[in-house]
Design an enzyme around this catalytic site. Structure first.
Site, PDB file in Angstrom:
ATOM      1  N   GLY A   1       0.855  -1.182   0.000  1.00  0.00           N
ATOM      2  CA  GLY A   1       0.000   0.000   0.000  1.00  0.00           C
ATOM      3  C   GLY A   1       0.889   1.229   0.000  1.00  0.00           C
ATOM      4  O   GLY A   1       2.098   1.125  -0.175  1.00  0.00           O
ATOM      5  N   GLY A   2       0.287   2.366   0.218  1.00  0.00           N
ATOM      6  CA  GLY A   2       1.042   3.600   0.190  1.00  0.00           C
ATOM      7  C   GLY A   2       2.101   3.674   1.274  1.00  0.00           C
ATOM      8  O   GLY A   2       3.169   4.237   1.074  1.00  0.00           O
ATOM      9  N   MET A   3       1.776   3.084   2.413  1.00  0.00           N
ATOM     10  CA  MET A   3       2.673   3.271   3.542  1.00  0.00           C
ATOM     11  C   MET A   3       3.391   2.027   3.994  1.00  0.00           C
ATOM     12  O   MET A   3       4.305   2.088   4.800  1.00  0.00           O
ATOM     13  CB  MET A   3       1.871   3.817   4.716  1.00  0.00           C
ATOM     14  CG  MET A   3       1.497   5.245   4.525  1.00  0.00           C
ATOM     15  SD  MET A   3       0.219   5.691   5.684  1.00  0.00           S
ATOM     16  CE  MET A   3      -1.135   4.730   5.078  1.00  0.00           C
TER      17      MET A   3
ATOM     18  N   VAL B   1       3.374  -5.705   2.782  1.00  0.00           N
ATOM     19  CA  VAL B   1       3.124  -6.902   3.586  1.00  0.00           C
ATOM     20  C   VAL B   1       3.773  -8.098   2.912  1.00  0.00           C
ATOM     21  O   VAL B   1       3.608  -8.324   1.709  1.00  0.00           O
ATOM     22  CB  VAL B   1       1.609  -7.158   3.758  1.00  0.00           C
ATOM     23  CG1 VAL B   1       1.375  -8.368   4.645  1.00  0.00           C
ATOM     24  CG2 VAL B   1       0.938  -5.939   4.359  1.00  0.00           C
TER      25      VAL B   1
ATOM     26  N   ASP C   1      -9.874   2.224  10.132  1.00  0.00           N
ATOM     27  CA  ASP C   1      -9.748   1.880   8.715  1.00  0.00           C
ATOM     28  C   ASP C   1     -10.470   0.572   8.414  1.00  0.00           C
ATOM     29  O   ASP C   1      -9.916  -0.328   7.795  1.00  0.00           O
ATOM     30  CB  ASP C   1      -8.261   1.817   8.330  1.00  0.00           C
ATOM     31  CG  ASP C   1      -8.046   1.904   6.818  1.00  0.00           C
ATOM     32  OD1 ASP C   1      -9.012   2.276   6.100  1.00  0.00           O
ATOM     33  OD2 ASP C   1      -6.947   1.588   6.347  1.00  0.00           O
TER      34      ASP C   1
END
Ligand code: PHE
Length: 764
Positions: free
Chosen positions: A21-23, A26, A136
């Site tokens: 993801g953006g941050m 995984v 989230d």
């Protein structure tokens, strides 16, 4: 960020990238120490400006600790965290079956949707009670196990990353929450449990209708719609959607936080009703024929006799004549069929409605673009209008009465919850892990065979920390949640206050491992009707060690150490000292300490002066490690003797090398059922079971057999069933005396530097 596959991050060997993801990225990884697959989530350091990194790391550490304490069957557990080349990472359970995102895009029957979300709502409620808001919630963060069980992941990640987000991501148009699932107030950074309720409401909406309620080209566009546009009527997408379902959606998705459900618990209760088909316009007959229902409901009708599964249960069932003949057990003969029916239904339902999102979206746009037109259309088809946001008001005007969705929590008819009070944090976390794993394995075996009384058994693992206060909190929370069966605690000091509460509340408690007599018997000497244990008690255990020391080690002098604040330690020390003296041995010295002590040099000086042949230290492994290491350092090689509290993979073998301890179970036990259990357990957890795991396994089986034999989940009747019951488990036979204590034999284990070894069995 480069792909780390093949590299080692701490003790985790990176296998492959699962997603990015953006941050964060995984990875699937392999924990080389515990030898199991895990998921490693590595934060992309480069996504954050240098000024905020340090602050973020601190937050990350704090939050990781909070997350690790959060133990719920439907929250992906956090195992560990660390830093890799300056970037923090979280280690979590590896969940294999994909995410709920795979179920979106076409309508799912509302009952199935609610069934999927009930455990998530429960998990969120659990978190909210600990003041943690997820922030989230979205389908991509709801993982599915291979058996289809939903699990919430990425807990608090958003919060952890908040600092970084504020600094960087708003500029890039990202955002930590996902715009489509964010409550209007979340944009203003007003976070509360209501924010999660909204997000889960969006997920429900998306599952039920196949469409997200608000979409736009830019996050700002979505924000605008979330804040100002009324909810597009779910019936635009699924025309025959029961009103009760719409009502739930409108309530969860109210613009104002205070107009939503008051708590996640209330939302969960409403979802539970939907899962059971409590929706207007659906009669019981309709439901049982074509609509999909939870498999467990189908199973209730079909029963078989014990013979069909006798072999797998045999070790646990009394083989004596006292066993009633052929108890009835639910099995799963039609499960496959039911599943097939379900997917067929979903397919048809899905096909019929596919494409409607687009159409409805177009209508919706038209309405918003031409308000004049809206008046016309709303007269014909009830399309959303502002007052629909207050569903009750709107529904009242309909001719048909609406089934109200009560706000009170209603226990699900198809589940039997068992609270598992386990010390997963605190001084002795390894006790908690074994207990949880042993119970889980037994429960999984029961669920694979169709559950108990036709219900699915759901363990609620709670971190009770081997201490009175957290244990008391846990039992109160469990009782508030409608739980009436408790396994635990491990430690006597925690089990005793829990027993007082459970007994008062009519909740059946079986402690697998607490050996202090005060668990089953109250201060007035009265046996607690609702409290049992699966292990022997300390007067026996202390006596066994005294016998072993006197008869087999042939020693005549002993030094006794006592944590004077721990009832378990005091009880064992007293009974050992008494038995040893009665046999003709001499207690040449005694010393007191408390759990707060870390320096035992003064005490060890006294020990050296008294010249005992053995030192009795009946405390938990953490203290044995500490005292043992300090003794060896001082050159004291007198063997330490201990009790069952030493039994842990975290026992420092070097520190108490040459010592012995009493225990409940030895994996070397040649009995067939033990060997079978050891194999199953080792295959599953990649390490052999310790006594706690074995006792936890037996306890869950004992409890479930009693429930099954009672034919009811009324704790009082089950408690009465237990008293005369005979049970053969992997830790031996259980027959209760009138104080609810089983008489079982103890094993003596020897500590060598290469491990802990079975020495002998001592009978009472
Ligand atoms: N018997 C210990 C107690 O009562 C708990 C325990 C049992 C710890 C077995 C380890 C192994 O506190």
């Amino acid at each position: 960020m480069q792909d780390l596959s093949g590299r080692s991050v701490g003790r985790y060997r990176i296998v492959e990238k699962l997603g990015a993801g953006g941050m964060a990225v995984v990875y699937k990884a392999y924990d080389t120490r515990l030898e199991r697959d895990v998921a490693v989530k590595l934060i992309r350091l480069e996504a954050f400006p240098p000024e905020v990194v340090e602050h973020m790391l601190k937050r990350f550490e704090r939050e990781a600790k909070a997350l690790a304490r959060m133990d719920h069957p439907n929250i992906v557990p956090v195992y560990d965290y660390g830093e890799y080349e300056g970037a923090p990472y979280l280690v979590m359970r590896f969940v294999q079956g994909g995410t709920l995102k795979s179920r979106t895009g076409k309508p799912v029957h509302y009952q199935e949707a609610a069934r999927l979300l009930v455990p998530i709502a429960r998990a969120l409620d659990f978190a909210h009670r600990q003041n943690i808001v997820h922030r989230d919630v979205k389908p991509a963060n709801i993982l599915l196990t291979t058996s289809g069980e939903p699990m919430l992941s990425d807990f608090g990640i958003a919060k952890i990353l908040e600092t970084g987000e504020a600094a960087t991501l708003t500029g890039t148009g990202g955002g930590v929450g996902t715009p489509e699932y964010m409550a209007p107030e979340q944009w203003l950074n007003q976070i509360s449990p209501q924010t999660d309720i909204y997000a889960l409401g969006v997920v429900l909406y998306e599952l039920v209708t196949g469409c997200k309620p608000y979409t736009a080209d830019t996050p700002a566009g979505v924000l605008l719609k979330q804040a100002s546009e009324p909810l597009p009527s779910p019936r635009n997408f699924v025309q025959d959607l029961p009103k009760a379902v719409e009502e739930v959606l409108y309530k969860a998705l109210a613009k104002k936080p205070e107009e939503r459900y008051l708590s996640m618990q209330d939302f969960a209760a409403a979802l539970e009703l939907l899962a059971r088909g409590v929706a207007q316009g659906e009669t019981a007959t309709e439901m049982s024929s074509e609509t999909p229902v939870a498999t467990t409901q189908i199973l209730e009708d079909s029963t078989v006799t014990l013979d069909d599964r006798a072999s797998s249960l045999m070790p646990f069932l009394a083989q004596s004549a006292s066993l009633p003949e052929s108890p009835q057990h639910a099995v799963v003969p039609h499960a496959q069929q039911a599943k097939r029916k379900l997917s067929k239904w979903l397919l048809y339902g899905g096909l019929g409605i596919i494409g409607l999102c687009v159409l409805a979206g177009a209508i919706w746009a038209a309405i918003n673009l031409f308000p004049a037109l809206m008046a016309n259309i709303t007269q014909k088809t009830p399309l959303p209008s502002a007052d629909l946001i207050t569903p009750a008001a709107q529904m009242d005007t309909e001719d048909q009465p609406v089934a109200t969705v009560p706000v009170e929590a209603a226990p699900s008819r198809d589940e039997l919850k068992i609270a598992v009070l386990a010390p997963l944090s605190g001084a002795v976390p390894s006790f908690g892990v074994s207990t949880r794993d042993g119970v889980q394995m037994a429960i999984d075996e029961w669920n694979d065979r169709g559950g108990v009384l036709g219900k699915k058994i759901v363990p609620m693992v709670m971190d009770s920390q081997c201490a009175p206060d957290p244990a008391v909190q846990a039992i109160h929370a469990a009782i508030d949640d409608g739980v009436r069966f408790v396994i635990g605690e491990v430690c006597s000091v925690a089990s005793i206050p829990v027993a007082e509460i459970a007994n008062g509340a009519g909740v059946l408690q079986i402690s697998p491992t607490s050996t202090n007599p005060g668990v089953t018997v109250d201060a007035n000497g009265k046996t607690r009707a609702f409290v049992y244990r699966a292990c022997f008690i300390d007067p026996y255990q202390g006596n066994v060690m005294a016998r072993f020391a006197f008869d087999y080690l042939n020693v005549r002098s002993a030094f006794v150490l006592r944590d004077v604040e721990n009832a378990y330690v005091v009880g064992l020390a007293d009974s050992f000292a008494q038995s040893f003296s009665q046999m003709g041995g001499k207690v040449v010295g005694e010393a007191a300490y408390t759990a707060a002590d870390t320096d035992f040099n003064t005490i060890l000086g006294e020990v050296a002066a008294a010249k005992p042949e053995v030192i009795y230290l009946p405390d938990y492994y953490n203290i044995a490690n500490l005292v043992g290491a300090q003794a060896k350092k001082r050159g004291i090689w007198v063997p330490f003797l201990g009790g069952d509290g030493w039994d842990s993979e975290d026992l420092d073998l070097k520190a108490v090398q040459g010592g012995y301890f009493t225990n409940h179970f030895a994996p070397e036990d040649p009995r067939g059922e033990v060997q079978e259990f050891v194999k199953k357990y080792t295959d599953r957890y990649h390490k052999p079971p310790d006594a706690l795991a074995a006792l936890a396994y037996d306890t869950a089986n004992l409890m479930l057999i009693a429930i099954q034999k009672t034919g009811s989940d009324d704790p009082r009747q089950v408690a009465e069933m237990l008293q005369p019951m005979e049970f053969y488990g992997v830790t031996g036979a259980i027959r209760f005396d009138d104080q609810h204590n089983p008489q079982k034999s103890a094993v003596i284990m020897k500590v060598r530097d290469d491990g802990v070894h079975f020495e002998m069995i001592v009978n009472p």
